[in-house]
Design a protein around this motif. Structure first.
Motif, PDB file in Angstrom:
ATOM      1  N   THR A 137       0.829  -1.206   0.000  1.00  0.00           N
ATOM      2  CA  THR A 137       0.000   0.000   0.000  1.00  0.00           C
ATOM      3  C   THR A 137       0.864   1.257   0.000  1.00  0.00           C
ATOM      4  O   THR A 137       1.628   1.486   0.935  1.00  0.00           O
ATOM      5  CB  THR A 137      -0.896   0.027   1.257  1.00  0.00           C
ATOM      6  N   PRO A 138       0.764   2.070  -1.056  1.00  0.00           N
ATOM      7  CA  PRO A 138       1.536   3.314  -1.065  1.00  0.00           C
ATOM      8  C   PRO A 138       0.998   4.278  -0.010  1.00  0.00           C
ATOM      9  O   PRO A 138      -0.216   4.467   0.087  1.00  0.00           O
ATOM     10  CB  PRO A 138       1.312   3.884  -2.462  1.00  0.00           C
ATOM     11  N   ILE A 139       1.862   4.844   0.813  1.00  0.00           N
ATOM     12  CA  ILE A 139       1.349   5.822   1.773  1.00  0.00           C
ATOM     13  C   ILE A 139       1.892   7.219   1.550  1.00  0.00           C
ATOM     14  O   ILE A 139       1.309   8.177   2.021  1.00  0.00           O
ATOM     15  CB  ILE A 139       1.472   5.402   3.258  1.00  0.00           C
ATOM     16  N   ASP A 140       2.991   7.344   0.832  1.00  0.00           N
ATOM     17  CA  ASP A 140       3.476   8.704   0.597  1.00  0.00           C
ATOM     18  C   ASP A 140       4.437   8.726  -0.577  1.00  0.00           C
ATOM     19  O   ASP A 140       4.989   7.705  -0.963  1.00  0.00           O
ATOM     20  CB  ASP A 140       4.171   9.253   1.846  1.00  0.00           C
ATOM     21  N   LEU A 141       4.618   9.936  -1.095  1.00  0.00           N
ATOM     22  CA  LEU A 141       5.621  10.180  -2.119  1.00  0.00           C
ATOM     23  C   LEU A 141       6.625  11.117  -1.462  1.00  0.00           C
ATOM     24  O   LEU A 141       6.266  12.225  -1.065  1.00  0.00           O
ATOM     25  CB  LEU A 141       4.971  10.856  -3.334  1.00  0.00           C
ATOM     26  N   VAL A 142       7.865  10.644  -1.296  1.00  0.00           N
ATOM     27  CA  VAL A 142       8.878  11.492  -0.670  1.00  0.00           C
ATOM     28  C   VAL A 142       9.616  12.261  -1.752  1.00  0.00           C
ATOM     29  O   VAL A 142       9.970  11.713  -2.795  1.00  0.00           O
ATOM     30  CB  VAL A 142       9.864  10.646   0.179  1.00  0.00           C
ATOM     31  N   ASP A 143       9.784  13.543  -1.493  1.00  0.00           N
ATOM     32  CA  ASP A 143      10.447  14.434  -2.429  1.00  0.00           C
ATOM     33  C   ASP A 143      11.672  14.984  -1.708  1.00  0.00           C
ATOM     34  O   ASP A 143      11.560  15.508  -0.594  1.00  0.00           O
ATOM     35  CB  ASP A 143       9.442  15.554  -2.759  1.00  0.00           C
ATOM     36  N   SER A 144      12.835  14.868  -2.327  1.00  0.00           N
ATOM     37  CA  SER A 144      14.074  15.214  -1.626  1.00  0.00           C
ATOM     38  C   SER A 144      14.229  16.701  -1.342  1.00  0.00           C
ATOM     39  O   SER A 144      15.195  17.110  -0.713  1.00  0.00           O
ATOM     40  CB  SER A 144      15.273  14.720  -2.432  1.00  0.00           C
ATOM     41  N   SER A 145      13.275  17.522  -1.775  1.00  0.00           N
ATOM     42  CA  SER A 145      13.431  18.958  -1.509  1.00  0.00           C
ATOM     43  C   SER A 145      13.122  19.311  -0.059  1.00  0.00           C
ATOM     44  O   SER A 145      13.309  20.443   0.359  1.00  0.00           O
ATOM     45  CB  SER A 145      12.552  19.782  -2.449  1.00  0.00           C
ATOM     46  N   GLY A 146      12.643  18.364   0.715  1.00  0.00           N
ATOM     47  CA  GLY A 146      12.387  18.669   2.127  1.00  0.00           C
ATOM     48  C   GLY A 146      12.630  17.461   2.997  1.00  0.00           C
ATOM     49  O   GLY A 146      12.614  16.323   2.526  1.00  0.00           O
ATOM     50  N   GLU A 147      12.860  17.711   4.265  1.00  0.00           N
ATOM     51  CA  GLU A 147      13.036  16.617   5.209  1.00  0.00           C
ATOM     52  C   GLU A 147      11.665  16.031   5.505  1.00  0.00           C
ATOM     53  O   GLU A 147      10.702  16.775   5.647  1.00  0.00           O
ATOM     54  CB  GLU A 147      13.650  17.159   6.494  1.00  0.00           C
TER      55      GLU A 147
END
Ligand SMILES: *[C@@H]1O[C@H](CO)[C@@H](O)[C@H](O)[C@H]1NC(C)=O
Ligand SMILES: *[C@@H]1O[C@H](CO)[C@@H](O)[C@H](O)[C@H]1NC(C)=O
Ligand SMILES: *[C@@H]1O[C@H](CO)[C@@H](O)[C@H](O)[C@H]1NC(C)=O
Ligand SMILES: *[C@@H]1O[C@H](CO)[C@@H](O)[C@H](O)[C@H]1NC(C)=O
Ligand SMILES: *[C@@H]1O[C@H](CO)[C@@H](O)[C@H](O)[C@H]1NC(C)=O
Ligand SMILES: *[C@@H]1O[C@H](CO)[C@@H](O)[C@H](O)[C@H]1NC(C)=O
Ligand SMILES: *[C@@H]1O[C@H](CO)[C@@H](O)[C@H](O)[C@H]1NC(C)=O
Ligand SMILES: *[C@@H]1O[C@H](CO)[C@@H](O)[C@H](O)[C@H]1NC(C)=O
Ligand SMILES: *[C@@H]1O[C@H](CO)[C@@H](O)[C@H](O)[C@H]1NC(C)=O
Length: 376
Positions: A137-147
């Motif tokens: 189950t996907p729960i998030d998309l992490v984007d390296s522009s923020g912690e």
């Protein structure tokens, strides 16, 4: 968002099964101060015990290869209070994934949390985005522009849970991974079944203006943040505090010892939620800190997106000065939580000590028994 269907063939080989069994044995043999906690610092940290008495292990049992290990230049410890300064990168091709398989007990509720540092803090890193999955189950998309930190709450259905990163652009990375069994009095999944997963949107200790804190006496080892004034707009509020001697509550007493109040009303505005109809459960934690307030003197209404969810709410109506509420709402893109004094009836304005917003996501059933630890 994730196009995995049929593009890859995840196979469970007998070698993987052997590795899984080995991992379960290794993990279970670790003497943990908090029973059942699994606390992983990627690329190191073996045997370290932090100020909350949590013993950390390295992830080399899952990934012995050190090629992806990088140092974090900026101390993310300031915000997440563990001081871990390493991150593991996975150099992956298009939509490949890597998982950490952790042992669980079926029917038990768990909190799982991954920490992903700001990627600019890693020397020479390029930007990346990747999906985070609990099971499939996907729960998030992490984007390296923020912690970021990604946290989910779920009821285990099997002997293990996979926590996976799926490449989208650039290289996925992770710094910490934590699994905490929830005690039986946890009410996060009350009335819900094992077909849902709660994704943490925000968990706020109101009136605390410091850095995010974990309280050593919190059996669930939650991380409580202070109010993010950029994300949430508040009308003029007053911070109050008091010492609580003892009470039976679902959150640490320290969390309840500070609160915000206003003579008339205050509101929290979340405007960056997913833009589609999503279900949320909002947990509100109240403690009457002012001993001068008697039942019937602090009465307020609670609105979510302009709909009255609770009328004439009075914390002390049943004699206790603690109360909690769980409210279910469906929202598209934004949430407006407003607490307003009942006009001509209440002497005091509303008070709120802490709240948690969880998105209720449908659990995606795996079409296979489990995802291999290594992509075949
Ligand atoms: C901590 O979080 C705040 C707000 O999100 C951010 O501005 C700050 O840069 C962070 N500090 C560190 C050391 O990560
Ligand atoms: C919220 O939803 C759960 C099921 O998802 C249900 O058991 C619970 O009673 C609901 N709470 C309210 C206040 O409607
Ligand atoms: C509690 O409030 C007093 C003022 O009323 C303030 O001086 C003190 O710093 C506060 N304590 C905390 C922990 O916020
Ligand atoms: C909470 O309730 C108890 C028992 O009614 C009372 O003794 C206590 O002073 C109250 N307030 C606080 C801040 O603990
Ligand atoms: C959610 O909001 C977006 C943007 O306002 C809109 O385009 C979309 O149709 C909405 N979805 C639903 C299910 O109402
Ligand atoms: C939201 O909850 C309602 C009622 O429980 C349910 O019918 C609906 O499928 C849920 N929507 C999502 C997106 O989970
Ligand atoms: C938030 O909700 C309250 C109560 O329904 C309403 O008075 C207020 O205007 C709303 N705020 C925004 C920005 O929509
Ligand atoms: C007081 O008790 C009633 C009945 O159990 C319950 O419905 C209500 O929510 C309680 N009030 C508070 C503030 O906890
Ligand atoms: C509150 O009292 C004022 C003055 O008596 C009156 O004008 C107003 O309509 C009342 N409001 C409500 C909600 O009863």
């Amino acid at each position: 968002m994730i196009g995995m269907g049929g593009r890859h063939n995840w196979r469970l080989t007998s070698v993987d099964s052997f590795i899984l069994c080995l991992l379960i044995l290794l993990v279970q043999s670790i003497p943990a101060h908090q029973e059942g906690f699994i606390s992983i610092k990627c690329c190191g940290g073996e045997g370290q015990t932090d100020s909350s008495s949590i013993t950390w292990i390295s992830d080399d049992q899952w990934y012995p290869d050190e090629t992806g290990c990088q140092n974090i230049a900026r101390a993310s410890s300031d915000n997440y209070t563990t001081g871990h300064d390493k991150v593991r990168y996975f150099y992956l091709g298009n939509s490949e994934k890597r998982c950490y398989s952790l042992p669980t007990t079926p029917d038990r509720d768990y909190l799982i949390r991954g920490t992903f540092p700001f990627s600019n803090s890693v020397v020479g890193s390029v930007s990346s985005t990747f999906d985070v999955l609990v099971g499939v189950t996907p729960i998030d998309l992490v984007d390296s522009s923020g912690e970021s930190q990604v946290e989910g709450i779920f009821r285990a259905t099997d002997q293990y849970i996979d926590f996976c990163l799926v490449q989208e652009t650039g290289d996925p990375y992770i710094s910490q991974l934590e699994l905490r069994p929830l005690s039986d009095d946890s009410s996060y999944l009350d009335g819900k079944d094992s077909t849902v997963l709660l994704k943490l949107v925000d968990r706020v200790d109101l009136g605390n203006n410091g850095i995010p804190i974990r309280f050593p006496d919190d059996p669930h080892d939650r991380i409580w943040t202070s109010q993010d004034t950029e994300r949430v707009s508040l009308s003029a509020i007053t911070t109050i505090n008091n010492t609580i001697s003892k009470t039976v509550a679902k959150v640490p007493l320290k969390v309840l010892e500070t609160a915000i109040t206003n003579e008339y009303s205050f509101q929290f505005l979340y405007i960056d939620l997913e833009t589609r109809d999503c279900n949320y459960t909002i947990f509100l934690h109240f403690f009457e800190l002012d001993d001068n307030v008697r039942p019937g003197q602090r009465v307020f209404d609670i609105y979510i997106n302009n709909e009255k969810q609770q009328a004439n709410f009075d914390i002390k109506e049943n004699g206790s000065n603690y109360s909690e509420l769980a409210l279910n709402v469906t929202a598209n893109g934004s949430l407006n939580l407003t607490l307003a004094r009942v006009e001509n009836k209440s002497k005091f304005g509303p008070i709120l000590n802490a709240y948690e917003i969880m998105q209720v996501r449908q659990w995606v059933e795996g079409t296979h028994h489990r995802d291999g630890m290594y992509v075949q």
